[in-house]
Design a protein around this motif. Structure first.
Motif, PDB file in Angstrom:
ATOM      1  N   ALA A   1       5.422   7.108   5.462  1.00  0.00           N
ATOM      2  CA  ALA A   1       5.647   6.245   6.622  1.00  0.00           C
ATOM      3  C   ALA A   1       6.958   5.481   6.484  1.00  0.00           C
ATOM      4  N   LYS A   2       7.263   5.023   5.276  1.00  0.00           N
ATOM      5  CA  LYS A   2       8.535   4.331   5.041  1.00  0.00           C
ATOM      6  C   LYS A   2       9.722   5.257   5.290  1.00  0.00           C
ATOM      7  N   ASP A   3       9.620   6.503   4.808  1.00  0.00           N
ATOM      8  CA  ASP A   3      10.710   7.462   5.009  1.00  0.00           C
ATOM      9  C   ASP A   3      10.910   7.780   6.491  1.00  0.00           C
ATOM     10  N   VAL A   4       9.800   7.954   7.211  1.00  0.00           N
ATOM     11  CA  VAL A   4       9.881   8.252   8.647  1.00  0.00           C
ATOM     12  C   VAL A   4      10.563   7.110   9.389  1.00  0.00           C
ATOM     13  N   LEU A   5      10.203   5.881   9.062  1.00  0.00           N
ATOM     14  CA  LEU A   5      10.821   4.726   9.714  1.00  0.00           C
ATOM     15  C   LEU A   5      12.307   4.638   9.395  1.00  0.00           C
ATOM     16  N   SER A   6      12.664   4.967   8.155  1.00  0.00           N
ATOM     17  CA  SER A   6      14.071   4.933   7.764  1.00  0.00           C
ATOM     18  C   SER A   6      14.880   5.967   8.553  1.00  0.00           C
ATOM     19  N   GLN A   7      14.334   7.167   8.692  1.00  0.00           N
ATOM     20  CA  GLN A   7      15.011   8.210   9.465  1.00  0.00           C
ATOM     21  C   GLN A   7      15.110   7.813  10.938  1.00  0.00           C
ATOM     22  N   MET A   8      14.040   7.216  11.432  1.00  0.00           N
ATOM     23  CA  MET A   8      14.021   6.818  12.834  1.00  0.00           C
ATOM     24  C   MET A   8      15.055   5.715  13.099  1.00  0.00           C
ATOM     25  N   LYS A   9      15.175   4.785  12.156  1.00  0.00           N
ATOM     26  CA  LYS A   9      16.158   3.702  12.309  1.00  0.00           C
ATOM     27  C   LYS A   9      17.576   4.264  12.308  1.00  0.00           C
TER      28      LYS A   9
ATOM     29  N   THR B   1      -5.395   2.699   8.929  1.00  0.00           N
ATOM     30  CA  THR B   1      -4.323   1.872   9.490  1.00  0.00           C
ATOM     31  C   THR B   1      -2.981   2.589   9.422  1.00  0.00           C
ATOM     32  N   ILE B   2      -2.685   3.232   8.292  1.00  0.00           N
ATOM     33  CA  ILE B   2      -1.431   3.975   8.185  1.00  0.00           C
ATOM     34  C   ILE B   2      -1.448   5.167   9.135  1.00  0.00           C
ATOM     35  N   GLU B   3      -2.629   5.763   9.326  1.00  0.00           N
ATOM     36  CA  GLU B   3      -2.762   6.843  10.309  1.00  0.00           C
ATOM     37  C   GLU B   3      -2.398   6.337  11.703  1.00  0.00           C
ATOM     38  N   SER B   4      -2.886   5.151  12.054  1.00  0.00           N
ATOM     39  CA  SER B   4      -2.571   4.564  13.355  1.00  0.00           C
ATOM     40  C   SER B   4      -1.076   4.302  13.489  1.00  0.00           C
ATOM     41  N   LEU B   5      -0.460   3.845  12.399  1.00  0.00           N
ATOM     42  CA  LEU B   5       0.979   3.592  12.415  1.00  0.00           C
ATOM     43  C   LEU B   5       1.756   4.887  12.649  1.00  0.00           C
ATOM     44  N   LEU B   6       1.360   5.959  11.957  1.00  0.00           N
ATOM     45  CA  LEU B   6       2.046   7.238  12.120  1.00  0.00           C
ATOM     46  C   LEU B   6       1.865   7.783  13.535  1.00  0.00           C
ATOM     47  N   CYS B   7       0.675   7.611  14.098  1.00  0.00           N
ATOM     48  CA  CYS B   7       0.436   8.049  15.478  1.00  0.00           C
ATOM     49  C   CYS B   7       1.304   7.257  16.449  1.00  0.00           C
ATOM     50  N   PHE B   8       1.452   5.967  16.190  1.00  0.00           N
ATOM     51  CA  PHE B   8       2.293   5.114  17.026  1.00  0.00           C
ATOM     52  C   PHE B   8       3.740   5.589  16.971  1.00  0.00           C
TER      53      PHE B   8
ATOM     54  N   ASN C   1     -11.590   9.182  -9.648  1.00  0.00           N
ATOM     55  CA  ASN C   1     -11.542   9.443  -8.211  1.00  0.00           C
ATOM     56  C   ASN C   1     -10.731   8.376  -7.488  1.00  0.00           C
ATOM     57  N   LEU C   2     -10.951   7.121  -7.859  1.00  0.00           N
ATOM     58  CA  LEU C   2     -10.240   6.021  -7.213  1.00  0.00           C
ATOM     59  C   LEU C   2      -8.761   6.031  -7.579  1.00  0.00           C
ATOM     60  N   LEU C   3      -8.456   6.447  -8.812  1.00  0.00           N
ATOM     61  CA  LEU C   3      -7.060   6.554  -9.234  1.00  0.00           C
ATOM     62  C   LEU C   3      -6.343   7.614  -8.420  1.00  0.00           C
ATOM     63  N   GLU C   4      -7.019   8.739  -8.190  1.00  0.00           N
ATOM     64  CA  GLU C   4      -6.440   9.799  -7.361  1.00  0.00           C
ATOM     65  C   GLU C   4      -6.225   9.304  -5.933  1.00  0.00           C
ATOM     66  N   GLY C   5      -7.205   8.567  -5.409  1.00  0.00           N
ATOM     67  CA  GLY C   5      -7.074   8.016  -4.065  1.00  0.00           C
ATOM     68  C   GLY C   5      -5.917   7.045  -3.950  1.00  0.00           C
ATOM     69  N   SER C   6      -5.698   6.237  -4.991  1.00  0.00           N
ATOM     70  CA  SER C   6      -4.593   5.266  -4.957  1.00  0.00           C
ATOM     71  C   SER C   6      -3.251   5.978  -4.889  1.00  0.00           C
ATOM     72  N   LEU C   7      -3.142   7.129  -5.568  1.00  0.00           N
ATOM     73  CA  LEU C   7      -1.896   7.888  -5.522  1.00  0.00           C
ATOM     74  C   LEU C   7      -1.656   8.468  -4.132  1.00  0.00           C
ATOM     75  N   LYS C   8      -2.714   8.967  -3.502  1.00  0.00           N
ATOM     76  CA  LYS C   8      -2.576   9.555  -2.169  1.00  0.00           C
ATOM     77  C   LYS C   8      -2.194   8.492  -1.146  1.00  0.00           C
ATOM     78  N   ILE C   9      -2.733   7.291  -1.292  1.00  0.00           N
ATOM     79  CA  ILE C   9      -2.360   6.208  -0.378  1.00  0.00           C
ATOM     80  C   ILE C   9      -0.891   5.830  -0.578  1.00  0.00           C
ATOM     81  N   LEU C  10      -0.467   5.776  -1.829  1.00  0.00           N
ATOM     82  CA  LEU C  10       0.946   5.490  -2.100  1.00  0.00           C
ATOM     83  C   LEU C  10       1.837   6.552  -1.469  1.00  0.00           C
ATOM     84  N   ASP C  11       1.425   7.812  -1.573  1.00  0.00           N
ATOM     85  CA  ASP C  11       2.221   8.907  -1.009  1.00  0.00           C
ATOM     86  C   ASP C  11       2.352   8.786   0.504  1.00  0.00           C
ATOM     87  N   VAL C  12       1.248   8.487   1.184  1.00  0.00           N
ATOM     88  CA  VAL C  12       1.303   8.433   2.648  1.00  0.00           C
ATOM     89  C   VAL C  12       2.040   7.178   3.107  1.00  0.00           C
TER      90      VAL C  12
END
Length: 284
Positions: free
Chosen positions: A99-107, A178-185, A84-95
């Motif tokens: 966020a990195k891709d969104v920032l790159s496009q925004m820049k 925290t990443i959710e807050s960043l995406l909302c920002f 379960n924790l391994l699956e969660g770690s992958l989902k966190i990496l994905d999100v």
């Protein structure tokens, strides 16, 4: 936006019978970093978000050390929580990657708009402004879609009988929030009414106004650029906001994006190390 705030008083000390009665120093370190993040202020500004992202790096650095301990291996394997924790770690990496891709496009969009404003060719500016706004609209849709997916994922739970797994799950929830807050920002708020738009535009058409420290702390760099460009694109108001003011807002946004990118890249490396450690435990 912190969904875990209501549980901020919860103790995360490990008391499982499978662990020593006195917590390992690394366990204490994880607890301290986690509780520090949960007790921090709401992420309403870019500076507070950067502080939280820095705190997440400290948290996941300590988790990496925790995952190397034999007692952690034993606790997670015995309670069959590692999958379960391994699956969660992958989902966190994905999100985090999202966020990195969104920032790159925004820049990239921000740089294109800055170049257009420097050229200042009348109607050409309006074309580039509209192009930026269209890009922002598509970005908002992608972010809100990701946020809905995050809400479903964050509702999943692990075996409550494993206190070690519960601790690691809490770290996952904090990271998600925290990443959710960043995406909302990054998405920025909607502009629901003319009054709300013009209340912000009024701040932009006062070039001699000296901003207070409170204004600087509470300012949303993304929102200010969006509102400034809306006013330029509006037939009745595009002369009210000077190009220089928009350029200044874009410079602040550029700095903001740069800080986010650096923090996210460091966090991403920490998350990869955590995932490798989970994989090692699974193959233990």
């Amino acid at each position: 936006m912190d969904s875990f705030a209501a549980n901020s008083k919860k103790s995360f000390h490990i008391r499982s019978n499978s662990l020593p009665s006195k917590p390992h120093p690394v366990v204490d370190e994880v607890n301290e970093n986690l509780c520090r993040l949960k007790a921090s202020e709401a992420t309403s500004s870019s500076s507070s978000l950067c502080q939280k992202l820095d705190g997440l790096q400290d948290l996941h650095d300590s988790i990496d050390k925790l995952l190397l301990l034999p007692l952690t291996h034993q606790a997670l394997v015995d309670n069959k929580s590692v999958d379960n924790l391994l699956e969660g770690s992958l989902k966190i990496l994905d999100v985090c990657a999202l966020a990195k891709d969104v920032l790159s496009q925004m820049k990239e969009s921000e740089h294109e708009l800055e170049s257009a404003l420097r050229r200042r060719r009348g109607d050409d500016i309006l074309v580039d402004v509209q192009k930026y706004m269209n890009s922002r609209k598509m970005m908002k849709k992608a972010i809100h879609k990701a946020l809905r997916s995050m809400e479903r994922t964050s509702s999943q739970k692990v075996d409550e009988n494993s206190e070690m797994a519960s601790l690691l799950k809490e770290a996952e929830v904090v990271t998600y929030s925290t990443i959710e807050s960043l995406l909302c920002f990054i998405a920025g708020p909607k502009l629901p009414s003319k009054m709300s738009r013009w209340s912000l535009v009024s701040k932009l058409i006062q070039p001699k106004r000296v901003a207070s420290k409170e204004d600087e702390a509470n300012g949303n760099e993304v929102e200010m650029v969006d509102v400034a460009l809306y006013s330029i694109n509006n037939q009745k108001s595009h002369f009210l906001v000077q190009v220089e003011d928009v350029q200044n807002s874009l410079k602040k946004l550029e700095s903001c994006i740069h800080d986010f990118e650096e923090d996210l890249e460091s966090l991403y490396r920490c998350l990869i190390k955590n995932r490798v450690a989970f994989l090692n435990i699974l193959n233990y």
